[in-house]
Design an enzyme around this catalytic site. Structure first.
Site, PDB file in Angstrom:
ATOM      1  N   ARG A 189       4.910   8.790 -12.667  1.00  0.00           N
ATOM      2  CA  ARG A 189       4.916   9.430 -11.349  1.00  0.00           C
ATOM      3  C   ARG A 189       6.088  10.400 -11.227  1.00  0.00           C
ATOM      4  O   ARG A 189       7.075  10.284 -11.941  1.00  0.00           O
ATOM      5  CB  ARG A 189       5.063   8.385 -10.242  1.00  0.00           C
ATOM      6  N   SER A 230       0.435  14.338   1.325  1.00  0.00           N
ATOM      7  CA  SER A 230       0.772  13.507   0.167  1.00  0.00           C
ATOM      8  C   SER A 230       0.028  13.969  -1.064  1.00  0.00           C
ATOM      9  O   SER A 230      -1.109  14.463  -0.975  1.00  0.00           O
ATOM     10  CB  SER A 230       0.366  12.061   0.485  1.00  0.00           C
ATOM     11  N   ILE A 263      11.126   8.528   5.952  1.00  0.00           N
ATOM     12  CA  ILE A 263      11.310   9.957   5.685  1.00  0.00           C
ATOM     13  C   ILE A 263      11.798  10.673   6.943  1.00  0.00           C
ATOM     14  O   ILE A 263      12.699  11.510   6.895  1.00  0.00           O
ATOM     15  CB  ILE A 263      10.002  10.567   5.138  1.00  0.00           C
ATOM     16  N   LYS A 290      -5.022  11.943   5.283  1.00  0.00           N
ATOM     17  CA  LYS A 290      -4.121  13.057   4.946  1.00  0.00           C
ATOM     18  C   LYS A 290      -4.932  14.337   4.731  1.00  0.00           C
ATOM     19  O   LYS A 290      -4.582  15.406   5.242  1.00  0.00           O
ATOM     20  CB  LYS A 290      -3.304  12.730   3.694  1.00  0.00           C
ATOM     21  N   TYR A 306      -6.650   5.911   3.677  1.00  0.00           N
ATOM     22  CA  TYR A 306      -5.332   6.495   3.974  1.00  0.00           C
ATOM     23  C   TYR A 306      -5.261   7.929   3.445  1.00  0.00           C
ATOM     24  O   TYR A 306      -4.893   8.867   4.162  1.00  0.00           O
ATOM     25  CB  TYR A 306      -4.220   5.632   3.342  1.00  0.00           C
TER      26      TYR A 306
HETATM   27  C1  UD1 Z   1       1.346   5.230  -3.540  1.00  0.00           C
HETATM   28  C2  UD1 Z   1       0.022   5.483  -2.862  1.00  0.00           C
HETATM   29  C3  UD1 Z   1       0.007   6.891  -2.355  1.00  0.00           C
HETATM   30  C4  UD1 Z   1       1.171   7.122  -1.419  1.00  0.00           C
HETATM   31  C5  UD1 Z   1       2.470   6.815  -2.166  1.00  0.00           C
HETATM   32  C6  UD1 Z   1       3.652   6.930  -1.256  1.00  0.00           C
HETATM   33  C7  UD1 Z   1      -1.555   4.036  -4.071  1.00  0.00           C
HETATM   34  C8  UD1 Z   1      -2.754   3.978  -4.962  1.00  0.00           C
HETATM   35  N1  UD1 Z   1      -1.073   5.248  -3.796  1.00  0.00           N
HETATM   36  O1  UD1 Z   1       1.429   6.044  -4.664  1.00  0.00           O
HETATM   37  O2  UD1 Z   1      -1.203   7.109  -1.688  1.00  0.00           O
HETATM   38  O3  UD1 Z   1       1.170   8.451  -0.956  1.00  0.00           O
HETATM   39  O4  UD1 Z   1       2.416   5.489  -2.667  1.00  0.00           O
HETATM   40  O5  UD1 Z   1       4.824   6.912  -2.003  1.00  0.00           O
HETATM   41  O6  UD1 Z   1      -1.057   3.031  -3.624  1.00  0.00           O
HETATM   42  N2  UD1 Z   1       3.893  -0.174  -9.577  1.00  0.00           N
HETATM   43  C9  UD1 Z   1       4.111  -1.349 -10.271  1.00  0.00           C
HETATM   44  N3  UD1 Z   1       4.466  -2.467  -9.566  1.00  0.00           N
HETATM   45  C10 UD1 Z   1       4.621  -2.472  -8.200  1.00  0.00           C
HETATM   46  C11 UD1 Z   1       4.398  -1.247  -7.491  1.00  0.00           C
HETATM   47  C12 UD1 Z   1       4.033  -0.138  -8.223  1.00  0.00           C
HETATM   48  O7  UD1 Z   1       3.984  -1.402 -11.500  1.00  0.00           O
HETATM   49  O8  UD1 Z   1       4.943  -3.526  -7.629  1.00  0.00           O
HETATM   50  C13 UD1 Z   1       3.556   1.047 -10.335  1.00  0.00           C
HETATM   51  C14 UD1 Z   1       2.210   1.663  -9.959  1.00  0.00           C
HETATM   52  O9  UD1 Z   1       1.184   1.114 -10.723  1.00  0.00           O
HETATM   53  C15 UD1 Z   1       2.470   3.151 -10.251  1.00  0.00           C
HETATM   54  C16 UD1 Z   1       3.969   3.324  -9.953  1.00  0.00           C
HETATM   55  O10 UD1 Z   1       4.529   2.019 -10.022  1.00  0.00           O
HETATM   56  O11 UD1 Z   1       2.265   3.428 -11.615  1.00  0.00           O
HETATM   57  C17 UD1 Z   1       4.234   3.899  -8.569  1.00  0.00           C
HETATM   58  O12 UD1 Z   1       3.556   3.113  -7.590  1.00  0.00           O
HETATM   59  P1  UD1 Z   1       3.802   3.334  -6.015  1.00  0.00           P
HETATM   60  O13 UD1 Z   1       5.258   3.371  -5.741  1.00  0.00           O
HETATM   61  O14 UD1 Z   1       2.994   2.301  -5.305  1.00  0.00           O
HETATM   62  O15 UD1 Z   1       3.269   4.781  -5.752  1.00  0.00           O
HETATM   63  P2  UD1 Z   1       1.813   5.427  -6.041  1.00  0.00           P
HETATM   64  O16 UD1 Z   1       0.830   4.401  -6.412  1.00  0.00           O
HETATM   65  O17 UD1 Z   1       2.022   6.565  -6.983  1.00  0.00           O
END
Ligand code: UD1
Length: 348
Positions: free
Chosen positions: A239, A133, A18, A161, A157
């Protein structure tokens, strides 16, 4: 665009994903930047790329903001730079790692923030934009969530924040020259449209978009989708993905806002699009943008994940005159351009 008053900005963590986009935005808007970074999750090549994309004055200090032994050097360099304010993006950000190493997360993230605040005090530049965040909303709110939503992080984490937001608020209360914006980012994705800067995870990506991009480019076999039995339209997590260039514009807008404030204080501001997309929708959009296959399998839910979160971003529009402009298609196309042109990130 940075206006004439916000000329000289310290960007802590400015070589990161970022931060590099924030630097390009600030320099393009006519500001000068002093980047402080220790490359713990960033690459020196990012600085070359920033210089390639924006011609302004970019200075660099390779230091660890969390290391007490380097504090005096940092304070001296910041004073010397004569800043108007700072954007603070330096810190550790892996949720899982923070659960395993909480003390390290608290020491690094809180230590870095405190040193930067001390340096800004010493330089009499009491304006701070902090990289917070949506994770501070935990799992207790209905979406769209606005800034009055309940806070309560679910991991160390996220708690760093929240703590830093609160520290910044206490400091603003103690001295009315301080002006603070805590920017609560939703899910930053995408890359600069040039394909020259983007996200370059150190290790196996934790987040969805970098993982999808590495599958599309052939670095990984398949994506695991963490759960398809949530109470969302297609069962996968929802998201609020926001293009990193929109996010960077939000930082410039926040600095301008601080410059125009006649009185001190601290305010929390969501940066999101206000729209939620599911994992399956994100995969489909990335597939269209990249024209590559993205094999996936459904895996168990990931610990700590919530079904759905997206922003109410009205406050950003009202206070900053900012709103996200880029679509999910833009995010995927730009993320793919970066990944396909830099398959191994900055290392090549
Ligand atoms: C995550 C962090 C959050 C951080 C943000 C930064 C967690 C619990 N939260 O948010 O604290 O500020 O990243 O961007 O880790 N997913 C999959 N497969 C994967 C990866 C993700 O299905 O390999 C899904 C997750 O379940 C979720 C969505 O994709 O539904 C987004 O995941 P991710 O990009 O990791 O973001 P967050 O979990 O929302």
């Amino acid at each position: 665009m940075a206006n004439k008053m916000t000329k000289r900005i310290v960007v802590a963590g400015g070589a990161g994903y970022i931060g590099s986009h924030v630097c390009v935005e600030l320099l393009t808007g006519g500001a000068s930047a002093l980047v402080i970074d220790n490359f713990s999750n960033a690459h020196p090549e990012a600085l070359n790329r920033i210089r390639e994309l924006a011609s302004g004055d970019l200075e660099f200090l390779e230091c660890d903001l969390a290391d007490p032994a380097q504090k005096d050097t940092i304070i001296g360099a910041v004073k010397n730079f004569r800043p108007d304010g700072a954007v603070h993006l330096a810190g550790l950000k892996a949720v899982g790692e923070s659960v395993e190493q909480p003390a390290r997360y608290y020491r690094v993230n809180l230590g870095a923030a405190l040193t930067l605040i001390e340096a800004l005090e010493a330089a009499d530049a009491k304006k701070l934009v902090f990289s917070s965040s949506a994770t501070v909303y935990g799992d207790r709110n209905q979406s769209p969530v606005d800034e009055s939503g309940l806070t309560g992080a679910t991991n160390p984490y996220g708690r760093t924040k929240l703590f830093i937001e609160d520290i910044a608020k206490d400091i603003a209360r103690s001295d009315d020259e301080w002006r603070v914006v805590n920017l609560r980012y939703f899910n930053p994705v995408g890359a600069h449209p040039s394909g020259r800067i983007g996200e370059d995870p150190n290790d196996i990506p934790n987040n969805l978009f970098p993982f999808i991009a590495q599958v599309a480019v052939g670095r990984r076999d398949k994506l695991q989708i963490f759960g398809d039995d949530y109470s969302t339209p297609d069962g996968t997590g929802v998201r609020d993905y926001i293009h990193v260039v929109d996010l960077a514009r939000g930082h410039a807008a926040a600095l301008n806002y601080l410059t125009t404030q006649k009185t001190g204080g601290a305010v929390d501001i969501n940066l999101g699009t206000g729209k939620g997309f599911s994992v399956l929708e994100a995969v489909a959009a990335f597939k269209r943008a990249s024209n590559r296959d993205i094999p996936y399998e459904i895996a168990p839910r990931r610990d700590g994940d919530i079904a759905e979160i997206y922003a109410n971003a009205d406050r950003a529009e009202k206070l900053l005159g900012w709103r996200a402009e880029k679509t999910l298609e833009n995010m995927c196309a730009d993320h793919w351009r970066w990944q396909s042109q830099n398959p191994d990130g900055y290392k090549a």
